[in-house]
Design an enzyme around this catalytic site. Structure first.
Site, PDB file in Angstrom:
ATOM      1  N   CYS A   1      52.429  78.765  10.665  1.00  0.00           N
ATOM      2  CA  CYS A   1      52.755  77.410  11.118  1.00  0.00           C
ATOM      3  C   CYS A   1      52.420  76.400  10.009  1.00  0.00           C
ATOM      4  O   CYS A   1      51.348  76.460   9.415  1.00  0.00           O
ATOM      5  CB  CYS A   1      51.961  77.079  12.384  1.00  0.00           C
ATOM      6  SG  CYS A   1      52.382  75.462  13.054  1.00  0.00           S
TER       7      CYS A   1
ATOM      8  N   CYS B   1      43.114  76.639  14.620  1.00  0.00           N
ATOM      9  CA  CYS B   1      44.195  77.557  14.986  1.00  0.00           C
ATOM     10  C   CYS B   1      44.368  78.741  14.044  1.00  0.00           C
ATOM     11  O   CYS B   1      44.498  78.579  12.825  1.00  0.00           O
ATOM     12  CB  CYS B   1      45.509  76.790  15.102  1.00  0.00           C
ATOM     13  SG  CYS B   1      46.831  77.808  15.787  1.00  0.00           S
TER      14      CYS B   1
END
Ligand code: SAM
Ligand code: DTB
Ligand code: SF4
Length: 324
Positions: A52, A59
């Protein structure tokens, strides 16, 4: 009647109540709006994992993190369907599909819309979390019949820049407005235990409650510390402060589902029981969240039995609607 004018001071005062008074107030309000022994159960699936471009410090899927996560392309439809069938068999009523995108392209959205249709055909509620959306994209998702869009504010606007630098708090609010305007149910909450102070937890809840409408679903996550992420060594948050935050969320948003979300694997049964007493009435069920572990189903079954909790069913009315 929903209130949208909560001040920081009022919310801070709720946080500062003696624990028993706070939980009593939260449980009393909870019982006015919900069956206190019923929990809504959702299952998550990561439909596109890793790589991402955002730099969210918590994350595992951020390309900026140093994790060992295998990146995966968008899952084929058949795999999504078999995961949803399994989730339904296990008693889950909502299937939530998450993608590690900053935002979906219109082509990405075509594929996700197919998935939404297939999950709906199984008679399950649908939720997706795909990153930022434009207004037309939100409208397309609404037309597909999507029930919920998850987009978390994560933390206070003041602490936000300590955790994420590739997008702003305002970007999050803009997407939430697009989702709301399209008529999709909003699922929005945050993460606790990222090194924020109580005033940040107050501000996060203030931002959520003072939206034009309360989010229908409010996930409260405890940080899952993932090796290789910037937040891996953050100090543990006192579980009682986590419970207090759930209780305040319940008092502020009496008609919303408050979800005891990530972090349950590391939580004792006793802490989880206090979260339910504080008004949490939704969980993620199944061995996996998106990329990290969730309690095994047998452990949750035992917990539900110990506490006399039941899994909520989708109302008959809704099932009829889904199948026309
Ligand atoms: N990329 C999309 C986005 O950011 O909105 C959707 C997927 S993202 C993984 C969904 C949410 O999961 C995040 O907003 C965050 O609140 C939560 N989350 C991610 N990693 C987490 C962690 N390690 N611990 C707790 N919550 C986490
Ligand atoms: C939310 O608030 N929590 C879920 C869901 N919305 C998408 C995600 C939790 C992710 C935990 C870390 C992981 O498994 O990667
Ligand atoms: Fe990407 Fe979402 Fe993870 Fe942030 S939380 S890095 S946007 S997948």
């Amino acid at each position: 009647m929903q209130r949208h004018d909560w001040s920081m001071e009022e919310i801070g005062d709720l946080f500062g109540l003696p624990f028993n008074d706070l939980l009593f107030q939260a449980q009393t309000i909870h019982r006015r709006h919900f069956d206190a022994n019923q929990v809504q159960v959702s299952t998550l699936l990561s439909i596109k994992t890793g790589a991402c471009p955002e730099d969210c410090g918590y994350c595992s899927q951020s390309a900026s993190s140093n994790t060992t996560l295998e990146r995966e392309k968008l899952l084929p439809l058949v795999e999504v369907i078999s995961a949803a069938v399994a989730a339904k068999q296990n008693g889950s009523t909502r299937f939530c599909m998450g993608a590690a995108w900053r935002n979906p392209t219109d082509k990405n959205l075509d594929r996700v819309i197919e998935m939404i249709g297939a999950v709906q055909d199984l008679g399950m509620e649908t939720c997706v979390t795909l990153g930022m959306l434009t207004q037309p994209q939100a409208q397309r998702l609404k037309q597909s019949g999507l029930d919920y869009y998850n987009h978390n504010l994560d933390t206070s606007p003041e602490f936000y820049g300590n955790v994420i630098t590739t997008r702003t708090f305002q970007d999050r609010l803009d997407t939430l407005a697009h989702v709301r305007d399209a008529g999709i149910n909003v699922c929005s909450g945050g993460i606790l235990g990222m090194g924020e102070q109580r005033r940040d937890r107050v501000r996060l809840l203030q931002e959520l409650v003072n939206q034009p409408q309360h989010p229908e679903s409010v996930p409260i996550n405890m940080l899952v510390k993932v090796e290789g992420t910037p937040l891996e060594n953050t100090d543990v948050l006192d579980p009682l402060e986590f419970v207090r935050t759930i209780a305040v969320a319940r008092i502020l948003m009496p008609e919303s589902y408050v979800r005891l979300s990530a972090g349950r694997t590391e939580m004792s049964d006793e802490t989880q029981a206090l979260c339910f007493l504080a008004g949490a009435n939704s969980i993620f069920y199944g061995e996996r969240l998106l990329t990290t572990d969730n309690p095994e189903e047998s452990r949750d079954q035992q917990l539900f039995q110990r506490l006399g909790l039941n899994m909520e069913q989708i109302e008959a009315q809704k099932k009829v609607c889904c199948h026309g």
